[in-house]
Design an enzyme around this catalytic site. Structure first.
Site, PDB file in Angstrom:
ATOM      1  N   VAL B  78       0.827  -1.214   0.000  1.00  0.00           N
ATOM      2  CA  VAL B  78       0.000   0.000   0.000  1.00  0.00           C
ATOM      3  C   VAL B  78       0.857   1.259   0.000  1.00  0.00           C
ATOM      4  CG1 VAL B  78      -2.112  -0.942   1.007  1.00  0.00           C
ATOM      5  CG2 VAL B  78      -0.289  -0.159   2.511  1.00  0.00           C
ATOM      6  N   GLU B  82       0.805   4.300  -2.560  1.00  0.00           N
ATOM      7  CA  GLU B  82       0.799   5.698  -2.115  1.00  0.00           C
ATOM      8  C   GLU B  82       1.837   6.515  -2.895  1.00  0.00           C
ATOM      9  OE1 GLU B  82      -1.223   7.377  -0.251  1.00  0.00           O
ATOM     10  OE2 GLU B  82      -0.045   9.226  -0.258  1.00  0.00           O
TER      11      GLU B  82
END
Lengths: 96, 172
Positions: B78, B82
């Protein structure tokens, strides 16, 4: 000027039904919906009641239609999202 | 504030789009993110509103390595997403910044949110010492939403690739 025979009309109608079914299956697959393509009606709304699509889903479909049919749907073409029939009409009018 | 790294020139009758490069200090003026969530160190080959590349150097000092995992440092997937999303924001903020008449006010105020991780495949572990090369290509837009294709690689190896939807304005 040619006149369409009953056979021609029937073939056209069958092709259209097939295309509607294909697009329903594509939408269901892409959005991971819990529905069967065969039970989604051709005039069922895509937003709200019906398939309950939201704006993020709509953009997913716009990208999918562009990849599959090379047809661009923009902000002004909201009529394309009225129903499965409206979407297929939109694609057929612009398909190369 | 910006440096044109390739002058616009006609190549084989086709105008090459002007590209821009942004340093870490430039990026801090373009994005509202700060430590420990500023996940892009440099951007280059940016065609405002269209595409761009970026760099994220991954250090063992990244706070997430303290817990992910204590004895086996792996950059969380993740966090790679990002970093990709922040490059996307740089690409569309560059469009406001490099416009003939730039919009007034803080450009970082126009950075929106992540709307969807539509698809993402992770093909390689990212560990301390790796340098992520990020790539983003903006796709179709609909209202305030924009689809994007993104990838991240380490050297010649693909680390992750997929597609996202971002909002290009701040509305709930």
């Amino acid at each position: 000027m040619s006149t369409a025979t009953f056979e021609d009309v029937r073939t056209q109608a069958e092709q259209r039904l097939e295309k509607n079914l294909k697009i329903k299956s594509m939408i269901i697959d892409r959005l991971g919906l819990d529905a069967e393509a065969e039970v989604v009606s051709d005039n069922q709304p895509l937003f709200g009641r019906g398939l309950e699509m939201d704006s993020l889903d709509t953009l997913e479909i716009v990208v999918m239609i562009n990849n599959e049919y090379d047809v661009l749907i923009s902000d002004d073409d909201f009529e394309a999202f009225g129903s499965i029939n409206a979407l297929v009409d939109f694609i057929e009018a612009r398909e190369v | 504030m910006t440096t044109a790294i390739a002058p616009a020139r006609a190549a084989a009758g086709k105008e090459k789009p002007k590209t821009f490069a942004y340093s870490s200090d430039d990026i801090k003026r373009m994005l509202p993110h700060r430590w420990p969530m500023l996940m892009i160190d440099r951007a280059y080959d940016v065609v405002p509103g269209v595409s761009g590349r970026g760099v994220k150097s991954v250090s063992v000092n990244e706070p997430f390595f303290a817990g992910h995992y204590p004895d086996h440092s792996i950059m969380p997937g993740v966090m790679i997403v990002e970093a990709m999303a922040q490059l996307v924001a740089v690409v569309y903020v560059a469009e406001l910044l490099e416009a003939p008449t730039p919009a007034e006010g803080d450009p970082s105020g126009s950075v929106g949110y992540l709307g969807s991780i539509s698809s993402m495949k992770f093909s390689r572990l990212v560990v301390p010492g790796d340098q992520l090369t990020l790539e983003a290509k903006l796709g179709q837009k609909l209202g305030g939403l924009r689809s994007v294709s993104v990838r991240a690689s380490v050297g010649t190896e693909l680390a992750a690739a997929g597609s996202l939807i971002v909002t290009t304005e701040r509305k709930g």
